[in-house]
Design a protein around this motif. Sequence first.
Motif, PDB file in Angstrom:
ATOM      1  N   LEU A  59       3.442  16.397  27.889  1.00 31.29           N
ATOM      2  CA  LEU A  59       4.817  15.923  27.739  1.00 31.29           C
ATOM      3  C   LEU A  59       5.768  16.815  28.529  1.00 31.29           C
ATOM      4  O   LEU A  59       5.750  18.039  28.376  1.00 31.29           O
ATOM      5  N   TYR A  60       6.599  16.190  29.352  1.00 36.90           N
ATOM      6  CA  TYR A  60       7.534  16.917  30.200  1.00 36.90           C
ATOM      7  C   TYR A  60       8.966  16.578  29.799  1.00 36.90           C
ATOM      8  O   TYR A  60       9.320  15.411  29.659  1.00 36.90           O
ATOM      9  N   GLN A  61       9.795  17.629  29.609  1.00 34.14           N
ATOM     10  CA  GLN A  61      11.196  17.468  29.228  1.00 34.14           C
ATOM     11  C   GLN A  61      12.096  17.999  30.349  1.00 34.14           C
ATOM     12  O   GLN A  61      12.409  19.196  30.379  1.00 34.14           O
ATOM     13  N   PRO A  62      12.509  17.171  31.298  1.00 31.65           N
ATOM     14  CA  PRO A  62      13.399  17.659  32.356  1.00 31.65           C
ATOM     15  C   PRO A  62      14.829  17.884  31.874  1.00 31.65           C
ATOM     16  O   PRO A  62      15.602  18.579  32.530  1.00 31.65           O
ATOM     17  N   GLU A  63      15.181  17.283  30.721  1.00 31.57           N
ATOM     18  CA  GLU A  63      16.534  17.418  30.186  1.00 31.57           C
ATOM     19  C   GLU A  63      16.472  17.588  28.670  1.00 31.57           C
ATOM     20  O   GLU A  63      15.567  17.084  28.016  1.00 31.57           O
ATOM     21  N   GLY A  64      17.459  18.302  28.120  1.00 27.24           N
ATOM     22  CA  GLY A  64      17.575  18.443  26.671  1.00 27.24           C
ATOM     23  C   GLY A  64      16.844  19.647  26.119  1.00 27.24           C
ATOM     24  O   GLY A  64      16.308  20.478  26.853  1.00 27.24           O
ATOM     25  N   GLU A  65      16.816  19.735  24.783  1.00 30.37           N
ATOM     26  CA  GLU A  65      16.159  20.839  24.086  1.00 30.37           C
ATOM     27  C   GLU A  65      15.461  20.315  22.847  1.00 30.37           C
ATOM     28  O   GLU A  65      15.840  19.270  22.301  1.00 30.37           O
ATOM     29  N   GLY A  66      14.451  21.055  22.391  1.00 25.97           N
ATOM     30  CA  GLY A  66      13.722  20.622  21.206  1.00 25.97           C
ATOM     31  C   GLY A  66      12.967  21.755  20.547  1.00 25.97           C
ATOM     32  O   GLY A  66      13.079  22.917  20.942  1.00 25.97           O
ATOM     33  N   SER A  77      10.635  27.004  20.923  1.00 24.98           N
ATOM     34  CA  SER A  77      11.728  26.218  21.496  1.00 24.98           C
ATOM     35  C   SER A  77      11.252  25.523  22.767  1.00 24.98           C
ATOM     36  O   SER A  77      10.505  26.088  23.569  1.00 24.98           O
ATOM     37  N   ILE A  78      11.677  24.273  22.938  1.00 20.80           N
ATOM     38  CA  ILE A  78      11.421  23.522  24.162  1.00 20.80           C
ATOM     39  C   ILE A  78      12.736  23.428  24.922  1.00 20.80           C
ATOM     40  O   ILE A  78      13.741  22.951  24.390  1.00 20.80           O
TER      41      ILE A  78
END
Length: 291
Positions: A59-66, A77-78
Amino acid sequence: MQTSKYLVATDRDAQWGLTVSTVGKETIAPGEPYPTKGHAEGYYFDIDRGRVLNEYQLLYQPEGEGIFHSAHLKDASIHAGDIFLLFPGEWHTYHPIPEKGWKSYWIGFKGKNVDDRVKAGFLSPEKPIYHIGFSDAIIHLYDEAYDTAIEEAAFSQQTLAGIVNHMIGLMYSLERNIILNKDQNHVNMINHARMRIRESLEGTITIQEIAEELGVSYSNFRKLFKEYTGISPSTYQQDLRLQRAKELLSTTELSIKEIAYRLNFESPDYFSSKFKVKTGIKPSDFRNVIR
């Protein structure tokens, strides 16, 4: 907003070494409920209870936080630019931070190709998160995988397997290069050293002398070189000399003995031994096959 595709793989597909089960992407706006609806049975999960899958997912998160939790990693933290790997049989849960949201791409897969990388220690549930920054190349691979899955042409599983292997390799190298490039002086030094080794294959300069030229101790130079390239400088030098030996065997009439000494091997027998270990055949047999 979510778009996804679920796929079926045959036993024959599995023999290829990697099969893909799902690919998709979603955008979670700040304050929007999560997880989104529309996932196939076995994929939807409750954030508090988590889930266990029988496959890998990347899973790739180019935007945001999680936030990410797993059996091996708590309260991680992501951040934007992070990509994380889920492992089969490993409990996990994750979600975007409500006030931030995120954009996320995912792909699910299984197979011996990935199992072998886990066994070799390249991938580990102890380190599931990689920071690769914003990568157009990674996004392009996810989009290519999604388009391939939607089209579902004959033998699409083989195409998807290639995309996943490319994606994992790119993920691994992007993070390593981000870490290594934090010290540009070290990067420049290793690049200079590789150039010196290449241009002196038929010379007598030693690895120790190259380290001295660069103003660093041999032990520190060797450590940095291996960290950056994955092999020791002496192995790098020897492999290049063996490549050069192939050229000389193919394009000249030089004897095995002459090639061995021209490339600074200790003796013709030592050269032949190393050549056979690297190629599977003796130098004389290689020359005969080529010609």
